[in-house]
Design a protein around this motif. Structure first.
Motif, PDB file in Angstrom:
ATOM      1  N   ILE A 126      42.788 -42.581 -26.939  1.00 20.96           N
ATOM      2  CA  ILE A 126      41.446 -42.254 -26.833  1.00 20.96           C
ATOM      3  C   ILE A 126      41.015 -43.446 -25.838  1.00 20.96           C
ATOM      4  O   ILE A 126      40.178 -43.239 -24.784  1.00 20.96           O
ATOM      5  CB  ILE A 126      40.967 -42.862 -28.265  1.00 20.96           C
ATOM      6  CG1 ILE A 126      40.866 -41.663 -29.242  1.00 20.96           C
ATOM      7  CG2 ILE A 126      38.903 -42.765 -27.801  1.00 20.96           C
ATOM      8  CD1 ILE A 126      40.307 -41.995 -30.473  1.00 20.96           C
ATOM      9  N   HIS A 127      41.500 -44.675 -25.883  1.00 20.04           N
ATOM     10  CA  HIS A 127      41.226 -45.691 -24.765  1.00 20.04           C
ATOM     11  C   HIS A 127      41.709 -45.398 -23.363  1.00 20.04           C
ATOM     12  O   HIS A 127      40.963 -45.826 -22.517  1.00 20.04           O
ATOM     13  CB  HIS A 127      41.749 -46.865 -25.368  1.00 20.04           C
ATOM     14  CG  HIS A 127      41.017 -47.853 -26.412  1.00 20.04           C
ATOM     15  ND1 HIS A 127      39.719 -47.963 -26.385  1.00 20.04           N
ATOM     16  CD2 HIS A 127      41.453 -48.241 -27.407  1.00 20.04           C
ATOM     17  CE1 HIS A 127      39.238 -48.597 -27.371  1.00 20.04           C
ATOM     18  NE2 HIS A 127      40.361 -48.645 -28.172  1.00 20.04           N
ATOM     19  N   SER A 128      42.834 -44.534 -23.419  1.00 18.11           N
ATOM     20  CA  SER A 128      43.015 -44.078 -21.938  1.00 18.11           C
ATOM     21  C   SER A 128      42.402 -43.097 -21.458  1.00 18.11           C
ATOM     22  O   SER A 128      42.476 -42.366 -20.349  1.00 18.11           O
ATOM     23  CB  SER A 128      44.818 -43.387 -22.245  1.00 18.11           C
ATOM     24  OG  SER A 128      45.635 -44.575 -22.651  1.00 18.11           O
ATOM     25  N   MET A 129      41.227 -42.275 -22.209  1.00 13.29           N
ATOM     26  CA  MET A 129      40.264 -41.435 -21.508  1.00 13.29           C
ATOM     27  C   MET A 129      39.183 -42.092 -20.958  1.00 13.29           C
ATOM     28  O   MET A 129      38.958 -43.258 -21.157  1.00 13.29           O
ATOM     29  CB  MET A 129      39.774 -40.614 -22.785  1.00 13.29           C
ATOM     30  CG  MET A 129      40.785 -39.879 -23.716  1.00 13.29           C
ATOM     31  SD  MET A 129      39.785 -38.914 -25.061  1.00 13.29           S
ATOM     32  CE  MET A 129      41.324 -38.246 -26.042  1.00 13.29           C
ATOM     33  N   THR A 130      38.648 -41.443 -19.918  1.00 10.80           N
ATOM     34  CA  THR A 130      37.516 -41.839 -19.269  1.00 10.80           C
ATOM     35  C   THR A 130      36.135 -41.616 -20.299  1.00 10.80           C
ATOM     36  O   THR A 130      36.212 -40.946 -21.033  1.00 10.80           O
ATOM     37  CB  THR A 130      37.142 -41.414 -17.940  1.00 10.80           C
ATOM     38  OG1 THR A 130      36.985 -39.678 -18.476  1.00 10.80           O
ATOM     39  CG2 THR A 130      38.319 -41.230 -16.845  1.00 10.80           C
ATOM     40  N   PRO A 131      35.136 -42.587 -20.126  1.00 11.58           N
ATOM     41  CA  PRO A 131      33.974 -42.215 -20.926  1.00 11.58           C
ATOM     42  C   PRO A 131      33.535 -40.833 -21.102  1.00 11.58           C
ATOM     43  O   PRO A 131      32.973 -40.608 -22.096  1.00 11.58           O
ATOM     44  CB  PRO A 131      33.088 -43.443 -20.285  1.00 11.58           C
ATOM     45  CG  PRO A 131      33.757 -44.392 -19.597  1.00 11.58           C
ATOM     46  CD  PRO A 131      35.046 -43.516 -19.107  1.00 11.58           C
ATOM     47  N   ASP A 132      33.463 -40.317 -19.928  1.00 11.05           N
ATOM     48  CA  ASP A 132      33.035 -38.910 -19.851  1.00 11.05           C
ATOM     49  C   ASP A 132      34.114 -38.021 -20.497  1.00 11.05           C
ATOM     50  O   ASP A 132      33.450 -37.212 -21.331  1.00 11.05           O
ATOM     51  CB  ASP A 132      33.210 -38.224 -18.074  1.00 11.05           C
ATOM     52  CG  ASP A 132      32.531 -36.763 -18.139  1.00 11.05           C
ATOM     53  OD1 ASP A 132      31.509 -36.715 -18.846  1.00 11.05           O
ATOM     54  OD2 ASP A 132      33.056 -36.293 -17.464  1.00 11.05           O
ATOM     55  N   GLU A 133      35.162 -38.282 -20.598  1.00 11.33           N
ATOM     56  CA  GLU A 133      36.251 -37.400 -21.503  1.00 11.33           C
ATOM     57  C   GLU A 133      36.018 -37.582 -22.783  1.00 11.33           C
ATOM     58  O   GLU A 133      36.166 -36.844 -23.791  1.00 11.33           O
ATOM     59  CB  GLU A 133      37.719 -37.851 -21.033  1.00 11.33           C
ATOM     60  CG  GLU A 133      38.382 -37.185 -19.603  1.00 11.33           C
ATOM     61  CD  GLU A 133      39.395 -37.630 -19.327  1.00 11.33           C
ATOM     62  OE1 GLU A 133      39.879 -37.026 -18.124  1.00 11.33           O
ATOM     63  OE2 GLU A 133      39.963 -38.981 -19.658  1.00 11.33           O
ATOM     64  N   ARG A 134      35.705 -38.783 -23.247  1.00  9.84           N
ATOM     65  CA  ARG A 134      35.651 -39.160 -24.818  1.00  9.84           C
ATOM     66  C   ARG A 134      34.203 -38.533 -25.176  1.00  9.84           C
ATOM     67  O   ARG A 134      34.258 -37.990 -26.301  1.00  9.84           O
ATOM     68  CB  ARG A 134      35.313 -40.797 -24.910  1.00  9.84           C
ATOM     69  CG  ARG A 134      36.498 -41.395 -24.616  1.00  9.84           C
ATOM     70  CD  ARG A 134      36.767 -42.754 -25.403  1.00  9.84           C
ATOM     71  NE  ARG A 134      35.807 -43.727 -24.714  1.00  9.84           N
ATOM     72  CZ  ARG A 134      36.262 -44.509 -23.966  1.00  9.84           C
ATOM     73  NH1 ARG A 134      37.421 -44.504 -23.446  1.00  9.84           N
ATOM     74  NH2 ARG A 134      35.500 -45.311 -23.494  1.00  9.84           N
ATOM     75  N   SER A 135      33.386 -38.510 -24.404  1.00  6.68           N
ATOM     76  CA  SER A 135      31.918 -37.742 -24.607  1.00  6.68           C
ATOM     77  C   SER A 135      31.978 -36.243 -24.684  1.00  6.68           C
ATOM     78  O   SER A 135      31.361 -35.467 -25.527  1.00  6.68           O
ATOM     79  CB  SER A 135      30.809 -38.221 -23.681  1.00  6.68           C
ATOM     80  OG  SER A 135      30.702 -39.661 -23.724  1.00  6.68           O
ATOM     81  N   ASN A 136      32.824 -35.710 -23.857  1.00 10.75           N
ATOM     82  CA  ASN A 136      33.228 -34.303 -23.686  1.00 10.75           C
ATOM     83  C   ASN A 136      34.683 -33.867 -23.790  1.00 10.75           C
ATOM     84  O   ASN A 136      35.348 -33.717 -22.655  1.00 10.75           O
ATOM     85  CB  ASN A 136      32.549 -33.859 -22.062  1.00 10.75           C
ATOM     86  CG  ASN A 136      31.068 -34.156 -22.219  1.00 10.75           C
ATOM     87  OD1 ASN A 136      30.065 -33.679 -22.630  1.00 10.75           O
ATOM     88  ND2 ASN A 136      30.904 -35.296 -21.155  1.00 10.75           N
ATOM     89  N   PRO A 137      35.200 -33.673 -24.895  1.00  9.22           N
ATOM     90  CA  PRO A 137      36.726 -33.332 -25.222  1.00  9.22           C
ATOM     91  C   PRO A 137      37.080 -32.103 -24.381  1.00  9.22           C
ATOM     92  O   PRO A 137      38.166 -31.767 -23.995  1.00  9.22           O
ATOM     93  CB  PRO A 137      36.755 -33.517 -26.697  1.00  9.22           C
ATOM     94  CG  PRO A 137      35.644 -34.359 -27.147  1.00  9.22           C
ATOM     95  CD  PRO A 137      34.530 -34.078 -26.329  1.00  9.22           C
ATOM     96  N   SER A 138      36.005 -31.332 -24.305  1.00  5.68           N
ATOM     97  CA  SER A 138      36.294 -29.903 -23.805  1.00  5.68           C
ATOM     98  C   SER A 138      36.808 -30.054 -22.278  1.00  5.68           C
ATOM     99  O   SER A 138      37.598 -29.115 -21.771  1.00  5.68           O
ATOM    100  CB  SER A 138      35.160 -28.864 -23.771  1.00  5.68           C
ATOM    101  OG  SER A 138      34.112 -29.476 -23.181  1.00  5.68           O
ATOM    102  N   LYS A 139      36.630 -31.043 -21.674  1.00  6.75           N
ATOM    103  CA  LYS A 139      37.014 -31.117 -20.296  1.00  6.75           C
ATOM    104  C   LYS A 139      38.651 -31.435 -20.257  1.00  6.75           C
ATOM    105  O   LYS A 139      39.153 -31.560 -19.276  1.00  6.75           O
ATOM    106  CB  LYS A 139      36.181 -32.352 -19.443  1.00  6.75           C
ATOM    107  CG  LYS A 139      34.782 -32.002 -19.371  1.00  6.75           C
ATOM    108  CD  LYS A 139      34.033 -32.955 -18.458  1.00  6.75           C
ATOM    109  CE  LYS A 139      32.567 -32.541 -18.192  1.00  6.75           C
ATOM    110  NZ  LYS A 139      32.188 -33.776 -17.473  1.00  6.75           N
ATOM    111  N   LEU A 140      39.206 -31.964 -21.218  1.00 11.54           N
ATOM    112  CA  LEU A 140      40.527 -32.258 -21.158  1.00 11.54           C
ATOM    113  C   LEU A 140      41.613 -31.139 -20.959  1.00 11.54           C
ATOM    114  O   LEU A 140      42.077 -30.380 -21.991  1.00 11.54           O
ATOM    115  CB  LEU A 140      41.084 -33.124 -22.530  1.00 11.54           C
ATOM    116  CG  LEU A 140      40.312 -34.305 -22.911  1.00 11.54           C
ATOM    117  CD1 LEU A 140      40.603 -34.901 -24.236  1.00 11.54           C
ATOM    118  CD2 LEU A 140      40.647 -35.252 -21.936  1.00 11.54           C
TER     119      LEU A 140
END
Length: 442
Positions: free
Chosen positions: A376-390
């Motif tokens: 989770i900490h390796s994700m960007t703030p945007d990715e953490r808020s929008n998991p569908s972008k992964l």
């Protein structure tokens, strides 16, 4: 906690389980195995014998031979007798003084200084007290430093006088300092001493006489088994202490001390230490401990811990996010942090009936969530808020950044999606849908 004892008692009681007809020979065999399990757990022979004699007497007295479920009846009898042996009811701590003075005593290396901090933290957060820690170990300079570090960690003042070699004078000055500064509980941390050291035992007796504490507590390392009980007796002869604190119950504990200490010194176990963290302190409930020893778990304590960590405001925010389909990994992370605050993971698992036994031998530690947090900490703030972008390339970057595999990243995403769906379903009238789903899964 008490894994070996739990395992052996389970095998002993298994003799009576599943039998339509039970004979006196079966009962005798079960009693023999229970006694052996207690002796292996380092329970005093006399206490083990008296215990099993009581169990046998009650079992035969309640027609265990003709009962339809003799195994269950025997488990209840053993549980009731274990509860009684460990003290019956939970004992509180006397905080009637102004200030209330608590004197800590015990052997070297028993965890006394650490537990003084845990107790101060408990009284500050759960009893809304203003405690003062007093450093009276004049023989080990590191002990004073240790207490100051502990005090800073929990936000509790520590009184010490490094140039003074008189623990009685330091204790009295500490109490005076507490009165002048509005502290309503004084916890005096004394030097560890051997029961055979007459000079040191006289010294703690002098401290006791000078400060007349409301509570004198004997701290004992539960991993020392029967030796702990013998030491408790020697200290009690000098101090006539009010209660026992068992530390290191999260280690490879045989259980002998917890089971037999009350019977030997006739003083209750008041608190237990269940881990290294400052929050790892529990009031000792004999009935709940008996449940855990017999593999029945301890759901009451688990619920209590969950309620202590429950953040109502945060729960409301998360509820709104779920309703709007905006539950993200930052929220998931906050939930993990709340679970971690509840305590040692292995200890928590042992509180769920049947889970402790099912997970026997498995390596469960406080780092159980470490790899999830790293991903989770390796994700960007945007990715953490929008998991569908992964997408695939983002997952690859996250895997490299967290030192985990793509498979583990995918697995976490799948678990997160399943949890999000379930939480969404539970929101509005989803209970029925969930029941239908569960029925379809049969």
């Amino acid at each position: 906690m008490f894994d070996n004892l739990s395992d052996k008692l389970d095998k002993a009681l298994h003799v009576l389980k599943g039998h339509g007809q039970i004979t006196e020979i079966n009962v005798a065999e079960t009693i023999k195995e229970i006694r052996r399990a207690l002796l292996d757990a380092d329970v005093n022979f006399k206490i083990a014998k008296e215990f099993t004699n009581k169990v046998k007497e009650k079992a035969l007295g309640q027609n265990v031979l003709t009962n339809l479920q003799p195994g269950q009846l025997m488990v209840k009898i053993v549980k009731d007798e274990l509860t009684e042996l460990m003290g019956g009811e939970a004992e509180g701590i006397d905080l009637s003084g102004s200030p209330s003075v608590i004197l800590m005593s015990g052997l070297q290396g028993s965890g006394k200084t650490t537990f003084s901090g845990k107790l101060a933290n408990y009284l500050k957060n759960k009893k809304t007290k203003k405690p003062l820690l007093v450093a009276c170990d004049v023989y080990r300079p590191a002990a004073i430093d240790q207490l100051h570090v502990v005090g800073e960690q929990i936000g509790v003042e520590v009184y010490s006088d490094r140039g003074n070699n008189d623990p009685v004078a330091i204790a009295k000055a500490g109490i005076q300092h507490a009165k002048s500064n509005g502290c309503n509980v004084v916890i005096i941390d004394t030097a560890g001493r051997l029961a055979v050291d007459e000079q040191m035992m006289t010294e703690i007796a002098n401290i006791h006489k000078a400060v007349t504490p409301q509570e004198t507590l004997f701290v004992v390392d539960s991993m020392t088994g029967q030796d702990a009980v013998n030491t408790a007796k020697a200290f009690n002869d000098v101090l006539n202490f009010d209660g026992v604190i068992l530390t290191k119950l999260d280690g490879d504990t045989r259980g002998g001390a917890a089971i037999s200490i009350k019977s030997v010194v006739d003083k209750p176990i008041k608190f237990i230490g269940t881990g290294e963290k400052m929050e790892a302190i529990d009031v000792f409930y004999p009935s709940r401990m008996a449940d855990r020893i017999l593999g029945m778990g301890d759901m009451v304590s688990l619920v209590e811990r969950a309620q202590e960590q429950f953040d109502e405001e945060q729960a409301r925010k998360i509820q709104k996010k779920i309703a709007k389909n905006r539950f993200g990994f930052d929220d998931f992370l906050s939930q993990i942090q709340q679970i971690k605050k509840m305590g040692n993971m292995k200890d928590l698992m042992g509180m769920i009936p049947g889970v402790g036994k099912a997970m026997k031998g498995m390596d469960i530690d406080d780092d159980a969530f470490k790899h999830i947090e790293a991903i989770i900490h390796s994700m960007t703030p945007d990715e953490r808020s929008n998991p569908s972008k992964l997408n695939a390339s983002r997952k690859k970057r996250i895997a490299l950044g967290s030192g985990r595999s793509i498979q583990e990243v995918n697995q976490l995403l799948k678990q997160f999606q399943q949890m999000s769906k379930m939480m969404k379903m539970m929101q509005g009238g989803g209970g029925k849908k969930m029941m239908q789903m569960m029925q379809n899964m049969r």
